[in-house]
Design an enzyme around this catalytic site. Sequence first.
Site, PDB file in Angstrom:
ATOM      1  N   TYR A  76      -5.951  -1.607 -29.271  1.00 57.24           N
ATOM      2  CA  TYR A  76      -6.249  -2.595 -28.229  1.00 57.24           C
ATOM      3  C   TYR A  76      -6.370  -1.951 -26.951  1.00 57.24           C
ATOM      4  O   TYR A  76      -7.042  -2.523 -25.896  1.00 57.24           O
ATOM      5  CB  TYR A  76      -4.867  -3.188 -27.887  1.00 57.24           C
ATOM      6  N   ASP A 126      -2.440  -6.204 -32.555  1.00 56.68           N
ATOM      7  CA  ASP A 126      -3.003  -5.590 -31.656  1.00 56.68           C
ATOM      8  C   ASP A 126      -4.577  -5.028 -31.880  1.00 56.68           C
ATOM      9  O   ASP A 126      -5.158  -4.864 -30.922  1.00 56.68           O
ATOM     10  CB  ASP A 126      -2.080  -4.348 -31.562  1.00 56.68           C
ATOM     11  N   HIS A 170       3.695 -10.841 -34.930  1.00 61.21           N
ATOM     12  CA  HIS A 170       2.781 -10.051 -34.049  1.00 61.21           C
ATOM     13  C   HIS A 170       2.113  -8.854 -34.941  1.00 61.21           C
ATOM     14  O   HIS A 170       1.124  -8.573 -34.967  1.00 61.21           O
ATOM     15  CB  HIS A 170       3.696  -9.232 -33.337  1.00 61.21           C
ATOM     16  N   LYS A 171       3.026  -8.412 -36.124  1.00 66.20           N
ATOM     17  CA  LYS A 171       2.413  -7.678 -37.010  1.00 66.20           C
ATOM     18  C   LYS A 171       3.135  -8.051 -38.567  1.00 66.20           C
ATOM     19  O   LYS A 171       4.128  -8.528 -38.449  1.00 66.20           O
ATOM     20  CB  LYS A 171       2.466  -5.996 -37.185  1.00 66.20           C
ATOM     21  N   TYR A 174       6.554  -6.890 -38.605  1.00 64.96           N
ATOM     22  CA  TYR A 174       7.466  -7.579 -38.041  1.00 64.96           C
ATOM     23  C   TYR A 174       7.584  -8.895 -38.233  1.00 64.96           C
ATOM     24  O   TYR A 174       6.876  -9.821 -37.552  1.00 64.96           O
ATOM     25  CB  TYR A 174       7.248  -7.269 -36.298  1.00 64.96           C
ATOM     26  N   ASP A 181       2.976  -9.963 -26.166  1.00 62.24           N
ATOM     27  CA  ASP A 181       1.629  -9.251 -26.332  1.00 62.24           C
ATOM     28  C   ASP A 181       0.747 -10.063 -27.021  1.00 62.24           C
ATOM     29  O   ASP A 181      -0.576  -9.833 -26.782  1.00 62.24           O
ATOM     30  CB  ASP A 181       1.938  -7.718 -26.666  1.00 62.24           C
ATOM     31  N   ARG A 256       5.376  -6.049 -18.042  1.00 62.84           N
ATOM     32  CA  ARG A 256       4.191  -6.023 -18.909  1.00 62.84           C
ATOM     33  C   ARG A 256       3.995  -6.848 -19.974  1.00 62.84           C
ATOM     34  O   ARG A 256       2.909  -7.856 -20.204  1.00 62.84           O
ATOM     35  CB  ARG A 256       3.658  -4.709 -19.358  1.00 62.84           C
ATOM     36  N   GLY A 259       2.795 -10.029 -18.239  1.00 58.49           N
ATOM     37  CA  GLY A 259       1.579  -9.683 -17.855  1.00 58.49           C
ATOM     38  C   GLY A 259       0.428  -9.898 -18.726  1.00 58.49           C
ATOM     39  O   GLY A 259      -0.374 -10.468 -18.458  1.00 58.49           O
ATOM     40  N   TRP A 260       0.721  -9.494 -20.070  1.00 61.15           N
ATOM     41  CA  TRP A 260      -0.318  -9.796 -21.242  1.00 61.15           C
ATOM     42  C   TRP A 260      -0.058 -11.308 -21.274  1.00 61.15           C
ATOM     43  O   TRP A 260      -1.546 -11.822 -21.376  1.00 61.15           O
ATOM     44  CB  TRP A 260       0.425  -9.074 -22.363  1.00 61.15           C
TER      45      TRP A 260
END
Length: 415
Positions: A76, A126, A170-171, A174, A181, A256, A259-260
């Site tokens: 990413y 990602d 997310h993955k 996970y 993110d 962050r 932020g994402w």
Amino acid sequence: MNNYKKTIQVLVGLFFVLVAFSSCKEVKKDNQENQSVKELVVSDTLKWSERMMLSEIQRFPKASLLDFRETPKWSYTNGLVLSAASRVYEQTNNQKIYDYIYEYADEMIDSIGTINTYKLSNQNLDMIKSGDVLLYLYSKTNEERFLKAIETLNSQMETQPKTSDGGYWHKKIYPNQMWLDGLYMAEPFHTKYALDFVEDKDKAQKIFDDVVLQFDLIQKHSRDEKSGLLFHGWDESKEQRWANKETGNSQHFWSRGMGWYGMAMVDVLDFLPENHPGRERIITYLNQFAEAITAVQHETGLWYQVLDQGDREGNYLEATGTSMFTYAFAKGVRKGYLDKKYLAVAEKGYQGLLDNLISIEDNGVVNLNKCCGVAGLGGNPYRDGSFEYYMNEIIRSNDPKGTGPFIMASLELNR
């Protein structure tokens, strides 16, 4: 008398020698100054966006090695910096920048469209981010192998495991977890894919609905009603050690992470159709986000690593989150999603970066300092999401998760 004449002649001769020597020194000094100008590998007359982009190329001559890698990887961070690079190229027509973008895709995508180092079976959100680069290059080149790789990434989106209410994990490693993110990693790509490549209106509508649902769910599960800030991660199963046993949320508001999320909103709105009913909801979420983030901005214009705990020992003013917020606010105002008052917040954040976290090498290369290198939840070794965890992750200069957003913020503010 003759001795007097000789003395005069000697003195005149010395005078001319001194003048000549002085002139030589001046010429030498001029030559040295000219030489030092020539030795600038990044000109200080350019705008900050191009200066930082060319600095990245100087640091990482191969885009596949961005993020301090020793071997090429589809990841990413490459997509983040190269998406910023594409915007700089569109402004400057600097061929060196376009070549840098193209060479990444050329190296990572083989002749039949296979993506080097990518595994669909990992179901890792990602890995979608660099798809933005392929969307950009395919529009320029029409190379079939890029389209094939785009289709592969979209097939991941079609098969990504979901929570019980439809939120993307997310993955695969996970399970049952949504992270802030993930919305930036996948949703701008997925939205633009539907807009550009899905001809069946019902199928495209289904993708748009699915994209909006991700924002609805992260607001529902991760937003703290009191502060308006969003927790980094949410575990539907509530089984993770980092998860609150009642809410499933992680413990902290990571700069962050938010932020994402902010960048995800302003970028998805580029591609979500004007008449989609979810569009106004995302704009509402963006306004709530802007209010909450502004409330925790430091007087320098920067933001802390853990947003709401600036007075806590060890916390620090951090570059990647600050760059992301600055970009999201500046773009949000330019596009009319946010009130114009937030432009002042963006300008203050940007000036804070320039005054406190930007340094310049003798050769003109620009550095962005005080970047959190990485942060996540769970995994091995286990990341518990504690305050101490966020403080102890590596801090470094020129992390691409900071330089990419800094470039985009610079473009938005035309600095």
